[in-house]
Design a protein around this motif. Structure first.
Motif, PDB file in Angstrom:
ATOM      1  N   ALA A 122       0.846  -1.194   0.000  1.00  0.00           N
ATOM      2  CA  ALA A 122       0.000   0.000   0.000  1.00  0.00           C
ATOM      3  C   ALA A 122       0.877   1.237   0.000  1.00  0.00           C
ATOM      4  CB  ALA A 122      -0.910  -0.012   1.221  1.00  0.00           C
ATOM      5  N   SER A 123       0.355   2.301  -0.632  1.00  0.00           N
ATOM      6  CA  SER A 123       1.074   3.573  -0.634  1.00  0.00           C
ATOM      7  C   SER A 123       0.071   4.711  -0.479  1.00  0.00           C
ATOM      8  CB  SER A 123       1.885   3.742  -1.925  1.00  0.00           C
ATOM      9  OG  SER A 123       1.031   3.805  -3.045  1.00  0.00           O
ATOM     10  N   ASP A 124       0.593   5.890  -0.255  1.00  0.00           N
ATOM     11  CA  ASP A 124      -0.235   7.089  -0.060  1.00  0.00           C
ATOM     12  C   ASP A 124      -1.250   6.901   1.062  1.00  0.00           C
ATOM     13  OD1 ASP A 124       1.150   8.325  -2.067  1.00  0.00           O
ATOM     14  OD2 ASP A 124      -0.397   8.050  -3.586  1.00  0.00           O
ATOM     15  N   LEU A 125      -0.848   6.241   2.127  1.00  0.00           N
ATOM     16  CA  LEU A 125      -1.775   5.991   3.229  1.00  0.00           C
ATOM     17  C   LEU A 125      -2.177   7.267   3.964  1.00  0.00           C
ATOM     18  CD1 LEU A 125      -0.426   2.642   4.692  1.00  0.00           C
ATOM     19  CD2 LEU A 125      -2.390   3.018   3.208  1.00  0.00           C
ATOM     20  N   ASN A 126      -1.474   8.358   3.738  1.00  0.00           N
ATOM     21  CA  ASN A 126      -1.833   9.632   4.372  1.00  0.00           C
ATOM     22  C   ASN A 126      -2.334  10.638   3.346  1.00  0.00           C
ATOM     23  OD1 ASN A 126      -1.095   8.834   6.980  1.00  0.00           O
ATOM     24  ND2 ASN A 126       1.049   9.205   6.512  1.00  0.00           N
ATOM     25  N   ASN A 127      -2.890  10.163   2.240  1.00  0.00           N
ATOM     26  CA  ASN A 127      -3.332  11.034   1.149  1.00  0.00           C
ATOM     27  C   ASN A 127      -4.760  11.511   1.387  1.00  0.00           C
ATOM     28  OD1 ASN A 127      -3.621  12.380  -1.246  1.00  0.00           O
ATOM     29  ND2 ASN A 127      -3.584  10.562  -2.531  1.00  0.00           N
ATOM     30  N   PHE A 128      -4.899  12.667   2.042  1.00  0.00           N
ATOM     31  CA  PHE A 128      -6.202  13.247   2.358  1.00  0.00           C
ATOM     32  C   PHE A 128      -6.431  14.510   1.552  1.00  0.00           C
ATOM     33  CE2 PHE A 128      -5.187  11.082   6.362  1.00  0.00           C
ATOM     34  CZ  PHE A 128      -6.338  10.344   6.519  1.00  0.00           C
ATOM     35  N   GLY A 129      -7.669  14.712   1.139  1.00  0.00           N
ATOM     36  CA  GLY A 129      -8.107  15.984   0.579  1.00  0.00           C
ATOM     37  C   GLY A 129      -9.191  16.501   1.489  1.00  0.00           C
ATOM     38  N   VAL A 130      -8.915  17.533   2.244  1.00  0.00           N
ATOM     39  CA  VAL A 130      -9.849  18.010   3.263  1.00  0.00           C
ATOM     40  C   VAL A 130     -10.675  19.152   2.691  1.00  0.00           C
ATOM     41  CG1 VAL A 130     -10.081  18.972   5.575  1.00  0.00           C
ATOM     42  CG2 VAL A 130      -8.271  17.316   5.089  1.00  0.00           C
ATOM     43  N   GLY A 131     -12.009  18.987   2.718  1.00  0.00           N
ATOM     44  CA  GLY A 131     -12.935  20.027   2.288  1.00  0.00           C
ATOM     45  C   GLY A 131     -13.622  20.632   3.500  1.00  0.00           C
ATOM     46  N   GLU A 132     -14.635  21.453   3.237  1.00  0.00           N
ATOM     47  CA  GLU A 132     -15.322  22.143   4.330  1.00  0.00           C
ATOM     48  C   GLU A 132     -16.051  21.175   5.254  1.00  0.00           C
ATOM     49  OE1 GLU A 132     -18.527  25.735   4.971  1.00  0.00           O
ATOM     50  OE2 GLU A 132     -17.750  25.315   2.969  1.00  0.00           O
ATOM     51  N   PHE A 133     -16.735  20.172   4.672  1.00  0.00           N
ATOM     52  CA  PHE A 133     -17.533  19.263   5.491  1.00  0.00           C
ATOM     53  C   PHE A 133     -17.133  17.800   5.370  1.00  0.00           C
ATOM     54  CE2 PHE A 133     -20.370  22.826   4.462  1.00  0.00           C
ATOM     55  CZ  PHE A 133     -20.548  23.326   5.749  1.00  0.00           C
ATOM     56  N   GLN A 134     -16.180  17.508   4.522  1.00  0.00           N
ATOM     57  CA  GLN A 134     -15.807  16.109   4.336  1.00  0.00           C
ATOM     58  C   GLN A 134     -14.355  15.999   3.911  1.00  0.00           C
ATOM     59  OE1 GLN A 134     -18.625  15.004   1.362  1.00  0.00           O
ATOM     60  NE2 GLN A 134     -17.354  15.639  -0.334  1.00  0.00           N
ATOM     61  N   SER A 135     -13.819  14.820   4.102  1.00  0.00           N
ATOM     62  CA  SER A 135     -12.464  14.529   3.664  1.00  0.00           C
ATOM     63  C   SER A 135     -12.514  13.377   2.682  1.00  0.00           C
ATOM     64  CB  SER A 135     -11.596  14.101   4.852  1.00  0.00           C
ATOM     65  OG  SER A 135     -11.510  15.124   5.797  1.00  0.00           O
ATOM     66  N   GLU A 136     -11.710  13.467   1.631  1.00  0.00           N
ATOM     67  CA  GLU A 136     -11.544  12.351   0.726  1.00  0.00           C
ATOM     68  C   GLU A 136     -10.213  11.693   1.040  1.00  0.00           C
ATOM     69  OE1 GLU A 136     -14.042  13.499  -3.234  1.00  0.00           O
ATOM     70  OE2 GLU A 136     -11.871  13.496  -3.348  1.00  0.00           O
ATOM     71  N   TYR A 137     -10.244  10.384   1.087  1.00  0.00           N
ATOM     72  CA  TYR A 137      -9.058   9.593   1.393  1.00  0.00           C
ATOM     73  C   TYR A 137      -8.762   8.746   0.168  1.00  0.00           C
ATOM     74  CZ  TYR A 137      -6.132   6.208   3.877  1.00  0.00           C
ATOM     75  OH  TYR A 137      -5.102   5.400   4.274  1.00  0.00           O
ATOM     76  N   SER A 138      -7.547   8.889  -0.390  1.00  0.00           N
ATOM     77  CA  SER A 138      -7.204   8.242  -1.657  1.00  0.00           C
ATOM     78  C   SER A 138      -5.902   7.455  -1.583  1.00  0.00           C
ATOM     79  CB  SER A 138      -7.108   9.301  -2.760  1.00  0.00           C
ATOM     80  OG  SER A 138      -8.297  10.025  -2.867  1.00  0.00           O
ATOM     81  N   PRO A 139      -5.902   6.318  -0.883  1.00  0.00           N
ATOM     82  CA  PRO A 139      -4.694   5.474  -0.851  1.00  0.00           C
ATOM     83  C   PRO A 139      -4.578   4.649  -2.130  1.00  0.00           C
ATOM     84  CG  PRO A 139      -6.437   4.448   0.390  1.00  0.00           C
ATOM     85  CD  PRO A 139      -6.979   5.772  -0.086  1.00  0.00           C
ATOM     86  N   LYS A 140      -3.474   3.948  -2.265  1.00  0.00           N
ATOM     87  CA  LYS A 140      -3.227   3.107  -3.442  1.00  0.00           C
ATOM     88  C   LYS A 140      -2.677   1.754  -3.001  1.00  0.00           C
ATOM     89  CE  LYS A 140      -2.137   7.044  -6.337  1.00  0.00           C
ATOM     90  NZ  LYS A 140      -1.108   7.768  -7.037  1.00  0.00           N
ATOM     91  N   ILE A 141      -2.947   0.750  -3.806  1.00  0.00           N
ATOM     92  CA  ILE A 141      -2.313  -0.555  -3.646  1.00  0.00           C
ATOM     93  C   ILE A 141      -1.503  -0.788  -4.912  1.00  0.00           C
ATOM     94  CG2 ILE A 141      -2.676  -3.040  -3.432  1.00  0.00           C
ATOM     95  CD1 ILE A 141      -5.239  -2.407  -1.868  1.00  0.00           C
ATOM     96  N   ASN A 142      -0.229  -1.091  -4.731  1.00  0.00           N
ATOM     97  CA  ASN A 142       0.687  -1.283  -5.853  1.00  0.00           C
ATOM     98  C   ASN A 142       1.042  -2.751  -5.980  1.00  0.00           C
ATOM     99  OD1 ASN A 142       1.668   1.432  -4.228  1.00  0.00           O
ATOM    100  ND2 ASN A 142       1.316   1.747  -6.391  1.00  0.00           N
ATOM    101  N   LEU A 143       1.014  -3.257  -7.229  1.00  0.00           N
ATOM    102  CA  LEU A 143       1.361  -4.648  -7.507  1.00  0.00           C
ATOM    103  C   LEU A 143       2.448  -4.676  -8.569  1.00  0.00           C
ATOM    104  CD1 LEU A 143      -1.963  -4.495  -7.203  1.00  0.00           C
ATOM    105  CD2 LEU A 143      -1.770  -6.882  -7.739  1.00  0.00           C
ATOM    106  N   THR A 144       3.348  -5.612  -8.420  1.00  0.00           N
ATOM    107  CA  THR A 144       4.357  -5.898  -9.442  1.00  0.00           C
ATOM    108  C   THR A 144       4.229  -7.386  -9.746  1.00  0.00           C
ATOM    109  OG1 THR A 144       5.838  -4.186  -8.629  1.00  0.00           O
ATOM    110  CG2 THR A 144       6.819  -5.913  -9.957  1.00  0.00           C
TER     111      THR A 144
END
Length: 150
Positions: A122-144
């Protein structure tokens, strides 16, 4: 079927296993088609979604056609009321479980193709986009992995 479709089938099977473990306690994870811009979706369809992207495929130049492949599963979750503490539940319920399902079922074969996942994380485990009333959380899973066409 093409390379992307076979890899997509592998990921869809792992997500189905994940959703079966959720048993109604949280929302299922749903796929967004790769040709769709997720930002164009209605607000109620943007979250608890994933998209599969092929980041790299490199021909190994061997007798049997084979490719080194890097994939990313991009995830998007909504954390209402800017409660970023709920992201731990997302990690526990979705990310950790999906990574382990991919790790445990790292080989996939179908007529004409085989895929072996050699690395997952997993990567970007701290990838938050904070808005006025909500937060979007957008992590990634990487495969090779290695795709062989038989």
């Amino acid at each position: 079927m093409g390379l992307y479709n076979e890899l997509d089938t592998y990921v869809i099977a792992r997500v189905a296993e994940l959703n079966a473990t959720l048993s109604g306690t949280v929302d299922d994870l749903v796929k967004i088609d790769a040709d769709l811009d997720p930002d164009m979706l209605p607000e109620n369809q943007k979250h608890n979604r994933y998209m599969l992207k092929i980041d790299k495929y490199e021909d190994r130049q061997t007798e049997a056609p084979s490719f080194d492949i890097d994939l990313t599963i991009e995830l998007k979750f909504l954390l209402p009321n800017n409660d970023t503490s709920k992201y731990l539940a997302v990690i526990d319920n979705y990310i950790h479980v999906l990574v382990m399902k991919i790790y445990r079922t790292n080989k996939y074969s179908v007529s004409g193709f085989s895929f072996e996942c050699t690395k997952v994380g997993a990567s970007d485990l701290n990838n938050f986009g904070v808005g006025e009333f909500q937060s979007e959380y957008s992590p990634k899973i990487n495969l090779t992995g290695l795709m062989v066409i038989t």
